[in-house]
Design a protein around this motif. Structure first.
Motif, PDB file in Angstrom:
ATOM      1  N   VAL A  23       1.853   9.986  -5.140  1.00 19.44           N
ATOM      2  CA  VAL A  23       1.587  10.334  -6.536  1.00 19.44           C
ATOM      3  C   VAL A  23       0.761  11.623  -6.556  1.00 19.44           C
ATOM      4  N   ILE A  24       1.281  12.637  -7.232  1.00 14.77           N
ATOM      5  CA  ILE A  24       0.575  13.906  -7.353  1.00 14.77           C
ATOM      6  C   ILE A  24       0.203  14.106  -8.822  1.00 14.77           C
ATOM      7  N   THR A  25      -1.076  14.270  -9.095  1.00 11.55           N
ATOM      8  CA  THR A  25      -1.547  14.486 -10.462  1.00 11.55           C
ATOM      9  C   THR A  25      -2.199  15.865 -10.563  1.00 11.55           C
ATOM     10  N   LEU A  26      -2.615  16.216 -11.777  1.00 15.22           N
ATOM     11  CA  LEU A  26      -3.302  17.504 -11.957  1.00 15.22           C
ATOM     12  C   LEU A  26      -4.588  17.541 -11.128  1.00 15.22           C
ATOM     13  N   LEU A  39       0.849  -1.196   0.000  1.00 11.72           N
ATOM     14  CA  LEU A  39       0.000   0.000   0.000  1.00 11.72           C
ATOM     15  C   LEU A  39       0.886   1.247   0.000  1.00 11.72           C
ATOM     16  N   PHE A  40       0.369   2.343  -0.565  1.00 10.94           N
ATOM     17  CA  PHE A  40       1.086   3.622  -0.652  1.00 10.94           C
ATOM     18  C   PHE A  40       2.336   3.507  -1.525  1.00 10.94           C
ATOM     19  N   THR A  41       2.257   2.735  -2.584  1.00 17.95           N
ATOM     20  CA  THR A  41       3.359   2.646  -3.553  1.00 17.95           C
ATOM     21  C   THR A  41       2.812   2.911  -4.957  1.00 17.95           C
ATOM     22  N   ASP A  42       3.731   3.123  -5.897  1.00 20.70           N
ATOM     23  CA  ASP A  42       3.317   3.313  -7.300  1.00 20.70           C
ATOM     24  C   ASP A  42       2.601   2.063  -7.815  1.00 20.70           C
ATOM     25  N   PHE A  80      -1.012   1.982  -6.701  1.00 19.18           N
ATOM     26  CA  PHE A  80      -1.780   3.008  -7.410  1.00 19.18           C
ATOM     27  C   PHE A  80      -2.103   2.571  -8.847  1.00 19.18           C
ATOM     28  N   ILE A  81      -1.084   2.066  -9.559  1.00 18.83           N
ATOM     29  CA  ILE A  81      -1.296   1.613 -10.940  1.00 18.83           C
ATOM     30  C   ILE A  81      -2.254   0.412 -10.959  1.00 18.83           C
ATOM     31  N   PHE A  82      -2.052  -0.525 -10.022  1.00 21.11           N
ATOM     32  CA  PHE A  82      -2.870  -1.746  -9.978  1.00 21.11           C
ATOM     33  C   PHE A  82      -4.356  -1.401  -9.786  1.00 21.11           C
ATOM     34  N   VAL A  83      -4.636  -0.590  -8.785  1.00 19.97           N
ATOM     35  CA  VAL A  83      -6.035  -0.248  -8.482  1.00 19.97           C
ATOM     36  C   VAL A  83      -6.646   0.590  -9.615  1.00 19.97           C
ATOM     37  N   MET A 137      -8.696  10.973  -5.807  1.00 18.80           N
ATOM     38  CA  MET A 137      -9.020  10.250  -4.579  1.00 18.80           C
ATOM     39  C   MET A 137      -8.064   9.057  -4.372  1.00 18.80           C
ATOM     40  N   LEU A 138      -7.758   8.333  -5.446  1.00 17.83           N
ATOM     41  CA  LEU A 138      -6.869   7.175  -5.334  1.00 17.83           C
ATOM     42  C   LEU A 138      -5.458   7.593  -4.955  1.00 17.83           C
ATOM     43  N   THR A 139      -5.056   8.793  -5.409  1.00 17.54           N
ATOM     44  CA  THR A 139      -3.706   9.248  -5.065  1.00 17.54           C
ATOM     45  C   THR A 139      -3.567   9.427  -3.560  1.00 17.54           C
ATOM     46  N   ARG A 140      -4.667   9.742  -2.880  1.00 22.59           N
ATOM     47  CA  ARG A 140      -4.626   9.942  -1.430  1.00 22.59           C
ATOM     48  C   ARG A 140      -4.808   8.618  -0.684  1.00 22.59           C
ATOM     49  N   LEU A 141      -5.821   7.817  -1.086  1.00 24.97           N
ATOM     50  CA  LEU A 141      -6.165   6.601  -0.345  1.00 24.97           C
ATOM     51  C   LEU A 141      -5.221   5.439  -0.643  1.00 24.97           C
TER      52      LEU A 141
END
Length: 270
Positions: free
Chosen positions: A223-226, A137-140, A143-146, A213-217
């Motif tokens: 991961v910071i996106t626009l 959890l809390f890795t790239d 984030f990509i998987f979910v 939301m996914l970038t936070r949870l």
């Protein structure tokens, strides 16, 4: 003739009202707020600020993650869609793949938090096979998987439709002329289904650019996106002007992406 035009206008009126109220007006408000700084002064400083290294790096980061999510989704979705067209009861299997997309996004995110947590199912499996507990959890990767899990039904559906509508005589003609399976796929099947691939890329890449939301949870703000930046400016710093400016550039990028893929589609259909 005159009555026909009036009838068409009456039927189209709800559509034009919808576009005006829920598309044109919100975009106009975003553009309007983008010309004000945090103190309410009319300025172009927000646009100058967007082209600083911080926001350019943020934009590139969004593109990179959206690109990864789209490529991974396409790599998995195309073979799955192809196998579905060769399977009995393909519509039922397709329904089973699409059904998870009806579940609330927040519920799915919290479910993956449980699966990827330190004492979750994923780490229990890794311990069972001798690898041991890992930070998932809390890795790239998480984030990509979910993200791929959430977006992949929207990639499979247009590709499946394109493959399903493919005339089998084209493939038979290629095989009669001695083409191997790979050549027939690469020279016949894939080019004839490219519109489905483009549609799938559109519906995955564009929302992936603005994920927040996914970038936070799931990514734990690593991961910071626009989309994350827009949320931070509107809800945390209260700098609506800068948040609106980022949203303006996000909208421009989305329209450009749609125009590029749309114009090619029209050429193929001409």
């Amino acid at each position: 003739m005159q009555n026909s035009r009036v009838t068409k206008l009456v039927y189209a009126l709800p559509y034009y009202l919808w576009i005006l109220l829920f598309v044109a007006l919100p975009i106009a408000l975003i553009v309007y707020y983008s010309f004000f700084d945090i103190h309410g002064n009319l300025t172009l400083h927000n646009y100058e600020k967007f082209f600083t290294p911080v926001y350019l790096k943020l934009t590139l980061s969004s593109f990179w993650y959206a690109f990864l999510i789209t490529i991974v989704s396409l790599t998995i979705a195309y073979p799955v869609a192809y196998l579905l067209t060769k399977t009995r009861n393909s519509q039922i299997w397709l329904l089973l793949i699409i059904a998870p997309s009806w579940i609330n996004l927040l519920l799915k995110a919290y479910a993956f938090i449980g699966i990827f947590s330190t004492y979750g199912m994923a780490n229990s499996f890794l311990e069972t096979i001798g690898i041991g507990t890992k930070q998932i959890l809390f890795t790239d990767f998480s984030f990509i998987f979910v993200s791929v899990y959430i977006f992949i039904p929207f990639m499979i559906l247009p590709i499946f439709n394109a493959l399903n509508e493919l005339n089998p005589t084209f493939l038979e003609a290629a095989q009669d002329m001695g083409a191997s399976k790979w050549t027939a796929f690469w020279r016949v099947i894939f080019p004839l289904t490219i519109d489905g691939v483009k549609s799938g890329c559109q519906v995955v890449f564009i929302p992936a650019l603005s994920l927040f939301m996914l970038t936070r949870l799931i990514a734990g703000n690593r991961v910071i996106t626009l989309g994350t930046a827009i949320e931070e400016h509107f809800l945390v710093t209260q700098d609506w002007g800068m948040g609106s400016t980022i949203a303006v550039f996000l909208i421009i990028i989305m329209f450009l992406f749609m125009i590029v893929t749309g114009s090619r589609n029209r050429k193929r259909g001409a």
